[in-house]
Design an enzyme around this catalytic site. Structure first.
Site, short mmCIF file in Angstrom:
data_model
loop_
_atom_site.label_atom_id
_atom_site.label_comp_id
_atom_site.label_asym_id
_atom_site.label_seq_id
_atom_site.Cartn_x
_atom_site.Cartn_y
_atom_site.Cartn_z
N HIS A 225 7.69 3.59 2.84
CA HIS A 225 7.12 2.44 3.52
C HIS A 225 5.66 2.68 3.95
CE1 HIS A 225 7.54 -0.96 6.63
NE2 HIS A 225 7.83 -1.50 5.46
N LYS A 227 1.61 2.92 4.07
CA LYS A 227 0.46 2.15 3.59
C LYS A 227 -0.76 3.01 3.88
CE LYS A 227 3.45 -1.22 5.31
NZ LYS A 227 4.55 -1.10 4.41
N ASP A 232 -12.17 10.38 -0.79
CA ASP A 232 -13.01 11.57 -0.64
C ASP A 232 -12.68 12.35 0.64
OD1 ASP A 232 -14.29 10.97 -3.00
OD2 ASP A 232 -16.01 10.00 -2.04
N LYS A 410 2.45 -3.99 13.11
CA LYS A 410 3.32 -3.04 13.81
C LYS A 410 2.43 -2.24 14.76
CE LYS A 410 4.66 -3.14 9.16
NZ LYS A 410 5.73 -4.05 9.14
#
Length: 490
Positions: A225, A227, A232, A410
């Site tokens: 889940h 993200k 770099d 969230k």
């Protein structure tokens, strides 16, 4: 004949009950989840076991996610130094050190349960919508010189997904190391063929843990889940936004998509890098990343110096650990609160420990406010969220339903000082089953921004009151109570 069929049916029921008990109790799990699965297996003899085979099995013990050796060694040296200073950091050096001193227990807890060091000198930018988020991401991708690492629950093969892929292919052709991890369930419909141009250009893209065929994926309950983006080792992103048209507000089903992700420029990106390398090594074992030399280390963990003063810890949790690290962080944040707690979550399905923490907070005089969606993306989850919204409202917690599209952020803000933003919802799945990552940030500047964003959310929301509850139909109330029974399985 009737007697024989009755006897046979009784034997089947007894055998099914025995198998259900053996199946559920052979591995330790939360007591609520234990009862939920037991009821499902008993009352749905065949279908129940089929569902359990996909969604109820625990992660095999042989599946481990070790940190790269060199990363672990350097982290240990960092921890030894940081732990000796906790509680007495120099406030003149960085005003945010006062926040860390006051929350030194939380900082040390994250070091102990998730190898999460304090990472400073961060400049942070917030995004609540997909369009400005993707503009910033694509700009950073285009400027990458060494590496681009992307790990997303959803990477759809749609309009924006194709655009991101095109930019990644261009950088891979230019010699930048491009690595992509995506969750096969969350990215359903996205095939290996979609990423073939990236492979042809010299990049890589793999489904997390190589789960490519969802129809026979017996680990469907364990989702990546995350993200996370690192570029770099200097710029990074974490939050709730995924890669897909719906997150851009282009899906008529959801309309406006309200979310929260942050862009980090500073040492905090090193924490994101570590999370990505761990997931990559667990998925692509034949191409592990273990920066052994100083040159390799510098390419993944470059020295980053900015004018920013935000300090953070990047914390992850998942079914590979029983510590429920992010939930522990949420509990610690709630315990720290003296004045206010502001929460946004698309799924409000707290377990008993979080429920008790919120009860204690509001009954101790802390103002607790929560914003949830006013539309479903998963029907049972939505009805369970409504159930808990009413239960918390009765305790004196202000719960709002967001009316202007879908609320997917969230976040937690405590006392206008401490912030958590990431991928973890306030529900059983995020606590126990998903691989999640959150940034826990010690910074009043970011906290003020998040408080302002929260006020905007409330302005577009409806406070859930007793009058609204009394006006809803009996059938809706029944659906909410039934969905609540499935809470540990959702």
């Amino acid at each position: 004949m009737i007697v024989e069929w009755t006897t046979l049916l009784n034997i089947i029921v007894i055998i099914n009950a025995g198998l259900a008990i053996f199946t559920v109790f052979r591995q330790p799990r939360d007591i609520a989840a234990t009862w939920a699965w037991l009821l499902l297996l008993v009352f749905l003899p065949i279908l129940g076991f089929f569902i359990y085979s996909f969604f109820g099995r625990r992660l095999p013990k042989k599946t481990v996610f070790p940190l790269p050796v060199t990363v672990q060694e350097r982290l240990q040296r960092t921890f030894d130094q940081q732990k000796s200073q906790l509680g007495r950091l120099d406030v003149t050096e960085n005003p945010n050190n006062a926040l860390i001193n006051d929350a030194s227990g939380m900082a040390e807890m994250f070091m102990n349960i998730d190898t999460a060091p304090l990472l400073g000198q961060n400049e942070i930018e917030t995004f609540t919508g997909g369009k400005p988020f993707m503009e910033a991401v694509l700009k950073d991708i285009d400027q990458a010189k060494q590496s681009i690492h992307i790990e997303f629950y959803t990477f759809y093969a749609d309009k924006i997904g194709q655009k991101v892929l095109d930019h990644l292919v261009a950088k891979a052709k230019a010699g930048v190391a491009v690595r992509v991890l995506y969750d096969s369930w969350g990215s359903m419909g996205t095939t290996k063929q979609f990423f073939q141009p990236l492979f042809d250009a010299g990049g890589w893209a793999y489904p997390f843990l190589r789960n490519e065929l969802n129809v026979i994926d017996m680990r469907a309950n364990f989702r990546d889940h995350h993200k996370i983006i690192t570029i770099d080792g200097t710029y990074g992103y974490i939050g709730g936004l995924n890669i897909g048209d719906q997150y851009m507000g282009w899906d008529p089903k959801f309309g406006n998509w309200r979310d929260c992700s942050i862009r980090i420029h500073g040492q905090g990106v090193h924490g994101l890098q570590t999370k990505f390398l761990t997931s990559w090594n667990a998925t692509v074992s034949e191409q592990p990343i273990n920066p052994a030399t100083e040159a390799e280390w510098a390419s993944y963990y470059p020295t980053v110096s900015t004018a920013g003063q935000a300090v953070m810890q990047i914390v992850s949790s998942g079914p590979d650990s029983s510590m429920e690290q992010i939930k522990m962080g949420y509990l610690k944040l709630i315990q720290l609160a003296k004045h206010s707690i502001k929460i946004t979550t698309p799924y409000l399905i707290p377990d008993p420990s979080v429920l008790d923490a919120l009860k204690i907070a509001v009954k101790s005089g802390v103002q607790v406010e929560i914003v949830t969606p006013d539309m479903p993306d998963h029907p049972f989850v939505y009805r369970a969220t409504q159930y808990y919204s009413w239960q918390l409202s009765k305790l004196g917690i202000k719960v709002y339903a967001y009316n202007k599209g879908f609320m997917h952020a969230k976040t937690i803000v405590v006392d206008g000082k401490y912030v958590s933003v990431g991928s973890a919802n306030l529900d059983y799945r995020s606590f126990e089953l998903n691989f999640e990552a959150n940034a826990f940030v010690y910074d009043e500047t970011l906290a003020r921004q998040m408080v302002a964003i929260f006020a905007e959310n409330i302005a577009d929301s409806t406070l859930q009151t007793d009058d609204i509850l009394a006006a809803q139909s009996l059938w809706l109330t029944i659906k909410q109570h039934f969905s609540r029974l499935l809470s540990p399985l959702l």
